[in-house]
Write a protein that holds these residues in place. Structure first.
Motif, PDB file in Angstrom:
ATOM      1  N   ASN A 218       0.829  -1.208   0.000  1.00 50.06           N
ATOM      2  CA  ASN A 218       0.000   0.000   0.000  1.00 50.06           C
ATOM      3  C   ASN A 218       0.866   1.262   0.000  1.00 50.06           C
ATOM      4  O   ASN A 218       0.575   2.224  -0.710  1.00 50.06           O
ATOM      5  CB  ASN A 218      -0.931   0.002   1.206  1.00 50.06           C
ATOM      6  N   VAL A 219       1.927   1.248   0.786  1.00 54.05           N
ATOM      7  CA  VAL A 219       2.777   2.439   0.903  1.00 54.05           C
ATOM      8  C   VAL A 219       3.613   2.650  -0.353  1.00 54.05           C
ATOM      9  O   VAL A 219       3.919   3.792  -0.723  1.00 54.05           O
ATOM     10  CB  VAL A 219       3.666   2.336   2.160  1.00 54.05           C
ATOM     11  N   GLU A 220       3.954   1.572  -1.032  1.00 55.04           N
ATOM     12  CA  GLU A 220       4.750   1.673  -2.258  1.00 55.04           C
ATOM     13  C   GLU A 220       3.981   2.308  -3.420  1.00 55.04           C
ATOM     14  O   GLU A 220       4.598   2.812  -4.368  1.00 55.04           O
ATOM     15  CB  GLU A 220       5.215   0.286  -2.707  1.00 55.04           C
ATOM     16  N   LEU A 221       2.665   2.289  -3.352  1.00 47.15           N
ATOM     17  CA  LEU A 221       1.839   2.680  -4.503  1.00 47.15           C
ATOM     18  C   LEU A 221       2.236   4.006  -5.153  1.00 47.15           C
ATOM     19  O   LEU A 221       2.376   4.069  -6.381  1.00 47.15           O
ATOM     20  CB  LEU A 221       0.359   2.733  -4.100  1.00 47.15           C
ATOM     21  N   PRO A 222       2.414   5.116  -4.403  1.00 50.30           N
ATOM     22  CA  PRO A 222       2.750   6.381  -5.072  1.00 50.30           C
ATOM     23  C   PRO A 222       4.082   6.336  -5.819  1.00 50.30           C
ATOM     24  O   PRO A 222       4.290   7.116  -6.749  1.00 50.30           O
ATOM     25  CB  PRO A 222       2.827   7.384  -3.903  1.00 50.30           C
ATOM     26  N   LEU A 223       4.968   5.424  -5.415  1.00 51.88           N
ATOM     27  CA  LEU A 223       6.289   5.344  -6.045  1.00 51.88           C
ATOM     28  C   LEU A 223       6.277   4.532  -7.335  1.00 51.88           C
ATOM     29  O   LEU A 223       7.183   4.654  -8.158  1.00 51.88           O
ATOM     30  CB  LEU A 223       7.294   4.712  -5.070  1.00 51.88           C
ATOM     31  N   ILE A 224       5.250   3.716  -7.507  1.00 52.01           N
ATOM     32  CA  ILE A 224       5.179   2.851  -8.684  1.00 52.01           C
ATOM     33  C   ILE A 224       5.098   3.681  -9.963  1.00 52.01           C
ATOM     34  O   ILE A 224       5.573   3.273 -11.024  1.00 52.01           O
ATOM     35  CB  ILE A 224       3.973   1.887  -8.568  1.00 52.01           C
ATOM     36  N   TYR A 225       4.503   4.884  -9.845  1.00 53.00           N
ATOM     37  CA  TYR A 225       4.325   5.731 -11.034  1.00 53.00           C
ATOM     38  C   TYR A 225       5.599   6.493 -11.399  1.00 53.00           C
ATOM     39  O   TYR A 225       5.615   7.236 -12.376  1.00 53.00           O
ATOM     40  CB  TYR A 225       3.177   6.712 -10.797  1.00 53.00           C
ATOM     41  N   ASN A 226       6.644   6.325 -10.616  1.00 51.81           N
ATOM     42  CA  ASN A 226       7.906   7.000 -10.906  1.00 51.81           C
ATOM     43  C   ASN A 226       8.904   5.979 -11.453  1.00 51.81           C
ATOM     44  O   ASN A 226       9.450   5.172 -10.703  1.00 51.81           O
ATOM     45  CB  ASN A 226       8.466   7.662  -9.637  1.00 51.81           C
ATOM     46  N   PRO A 227       9.157   6.012 -12.764  1.00 51.13           N
ATOM     47  CA  PRO A 227      10.031   4.996 -13.372  1.00 51.13           C
ATOM     48  C   PRO A 227      11.489   5.111 -12.934  1.00 51.13           C
ATOM     49  O   PRO A 227      12.283   4.190 -13.171  1.00 51.13           O
ATOM     50  CB  PRO A 227       9.902   5.285 -14.880  1.00 51.13           C
ATOM     51  N   ASN A 228      11.838   6.230 -12.282  1.00 50.90           N
ATOM     52  CA  ASN A 228      13.227   6.428 -11.854  1.00 50.90           C
ATOM     53  C   ASN A 228      13.541   5.769 -10.514  1.00 50.90           C
ATOM     54  O   ASN A 228      14.688   5.795 -10.064  1.00 50.90           O
ATOM     55  CB  ASN A 228      13.534   7.936 -11.754  1.00 50.90           C
ATOM     56  N   ILE A 229      12.519   5.198  -9.885  1.00 52.76           N
ATOM     57  CA  ILE A 229      12.726   4.558  -8.580  1.00 52.76           C
ATOM     58  C   ILE A 229      12.648   3.043  -8.749  1.00 52.76           C
ATOM     59  O   ILE A 229      11.574   2.496  -9.020  1.00 52.76           O
ATOM     60  CB  ILE A 229      11.684   5.032  -7.550  1.00 52.76           C
ATOM     61  N   PRO A 230      13.768   2.313  -8.606  1.00 50.93           N
ATOM     62  CA  PRO A 230      13.744   0.853  -8.753  1.00 50.93           C
ATOM     63  C   PRO A 230      12.995   0.188  -7.602  1.00 50.93           C
ATOM     64  O   PRO A 230      12.772   0.784  -6.549  1.00 50.93           O
ATOM     65  CB  PRO A 230      15.229   0.474  -8.746  1.00 50.93           C
ATOM     66  N   SER A 231      12.624  -1.059  -7.798  1.00 51.79           N
ATOM     67  CA  SER A 231      11.774  -1.765  -6.843  1.00 51.79           C
ATOM     68  C   SER A 231      12.411  -1.893  -5.465  1.00 51.79           C
ATOM     69  O   SER A 231      11.725  -1.791  -4.445  1.00 51.79           O
ATOM     70  CB  SER A 231      11.403  -3.154  -7.378  1.00 51.79           C
ATOM     71  N   ASP A 232      13.736  -2.113  -5.402  1.00 52.98           N
ATOM     72  CA  ASP A 232      14.374  -2.263  -4.094  1.00 52.98           C
ATOM     73  C   ASP A 232      14.357  -0.941  -3.319  1.00 52.98           C
ATOM     74  O   ASP A 232      14.194  -0.937  -2.096  1.00 52.98           O
ATOM     75  CB  ASP A 232      15.807  -2.794  -4.234  1.00 52.98           C
ATOM     76  N   GLU A 233      14.493   0.184  -4.025  1.00 52.06           N
ATOM     77  CA  GLU A 233      14.410   1.483  -3.358  1.00 52.06           C
ATOM     78  C   GLU A 233      12.971   1.763  -2.900  1.00 52.06           C
ATOM     79  O   GLU A 233      12.758   2.323  -1.828  1.00 52.06           O
ATOM     80  CB  GLU A 233      14.889   2.604  -4.278  1.00 52.06           C
ATOM     81  N   ARG A 234      12.006   1.372  -3.735  1.00 54.01           N
ATOM     82  CA  ARG A 234      10.593   1.525  -3.351  1.00 54.01           C
ATOM     83  C   ARG A 234      10.321   0.827  -2.025  1.00 54.01           C
ATOM     84  O   ARG A 234       9.712   1.390  -1.118  1.00 54.01           O
ATOM     85  CB  ARG A 234       9.668   0.938  -4.419  1.00 54.01           C
ATOM     86  N   LYS A 235      10.795  -0.398  -1.935  1.00 53.07           N
ATOM     87  CA  LYS A 235      10.553  -1.184  -0.726  1.00 53.07           C
ATOM     88  C   LYS A 235      11.247  -0.557   0.476  1.00 53.07           C
ATOM     89  O   LYS A 235      10.663  -0.450   1.562  1.00 53.07           O
ATOM     90  CB  LYS A 235      11.035  -2.622  -0.934  1.00 53.07           C
TER      91      LYS A 235
END
Length: 247
Positions: free
Chosen positions: A107-124
């Motif tokens: 749920n918290v990762e959701l706003p970051l998913i729309y930013n292609p410059n943020i990789p999945s490990d940084e999102r987490k």
């Protein structure tokens, strides 16, 4: 001198209802500096929901100007306003607006998913940090339907923080919570305020102004009061004084 985060000048919002023009906002002007905790208060029909939609770049004014972090928003395209919402504003709603059967981290990762410059490990990593900041470090993988109302609201606050927005925009964020849980959430907002976060808390509850640094009151689409609070109540101290629950 603090940076000006919000500047609103002569804001109007009209709606056509049948053959009538309803003036939901009628010449509203104010500014908010970085680090303020502002309650925006008014009863039903005062214009506060319309103002919230404009502040959140969900709508555009009929007349007037709105600058968010120095950027003019009034004539932006819908896509540009969406970008502003995602990068500059952290929303917290009365009903949490979490995805059911989805973990706190997701749920918290959701706003970051729309930013292609943020990789999945940084999102987490950023999601975990935000959840730890709101006291949910032990519940990272709990699903929203396994959490209490207060815990769900904390997830919503973490989601609002994860993009490091210039402003947190809360809509009746304690409206669905009991007294104790409301105070816990208010204490969290006060912690964020002490950290220097800029908060706008829209509410119909007049008691809320005692916990913020400033209160703007609306009636019939106009500002009828704009006062500063030199004696802010400490939500955590009031929480300590509440009688213990039987369970």
């Amino acid at each position: 001198m603090s940076k000006e985060i919000i500047k609103i000048t002569d804001l109007h919002r009209n709606f056509i209802v049948g053959n009538e023009t309803v003036k939901a906002l009628n010449g509203v002007s104010f500014s908010v500096n970085a680090g303020e905790f502002v309650t925006i208060m008014g009863t039903s029909g005062s214009g506060k929901s319309t103002l919230l939609n404009l502040l959140g770049c969900l709508d555009t004014p009929s007349q007037g100007e709105y600058l968010l972090d120095g950027i003019k928003t009034s004539t932006m395209s819908r896509d540009k306003r969406a970008d502003m919402r995602n990068s500059k504003i952290g929303f917290i709603f009365q009903n949490y607006n979490l995805l059911p059967k989805t973990s706190a981290i997701e749920n918290v990762e959701l706003p970051l998913i729309y930013n292609p410059n943020i990789p999945s490990d940084e999102r987490k990593a950023r999601a975990i940090k935000a959840l730890e900041e709101v006291g949910l470090g032990e519940r990272l993988y709990h699903k929203s339907n396994q959490m209490s109302g207060g815990q769900q609201q904390r997830v919503a606050i973490a989601r609002a923080l994860v993009n490091n927005p210039v402003i947190l925009l809360a809509d009746e964020a304690t409206g669905n919570l009991d007294t104790r849980t409301s105070l816990e959430i208010l204490a969290l907002f006060q912690d964020l305020y002490k950290e220097g976060r800029t908060i706008l808390f829209v509410t119909h509850n007049p008691e809320m102004e005692e916990f913020s640094s400033r209160n703007i009151s609306l009636r019939d689409g106009k500002i009828i009061g704009d006062t500063y609070n030199s004696n802010i109540k400490d939500a955590r101290e009031i929480l300590r004084q509440l009688p213990k629950s039987d369970d």
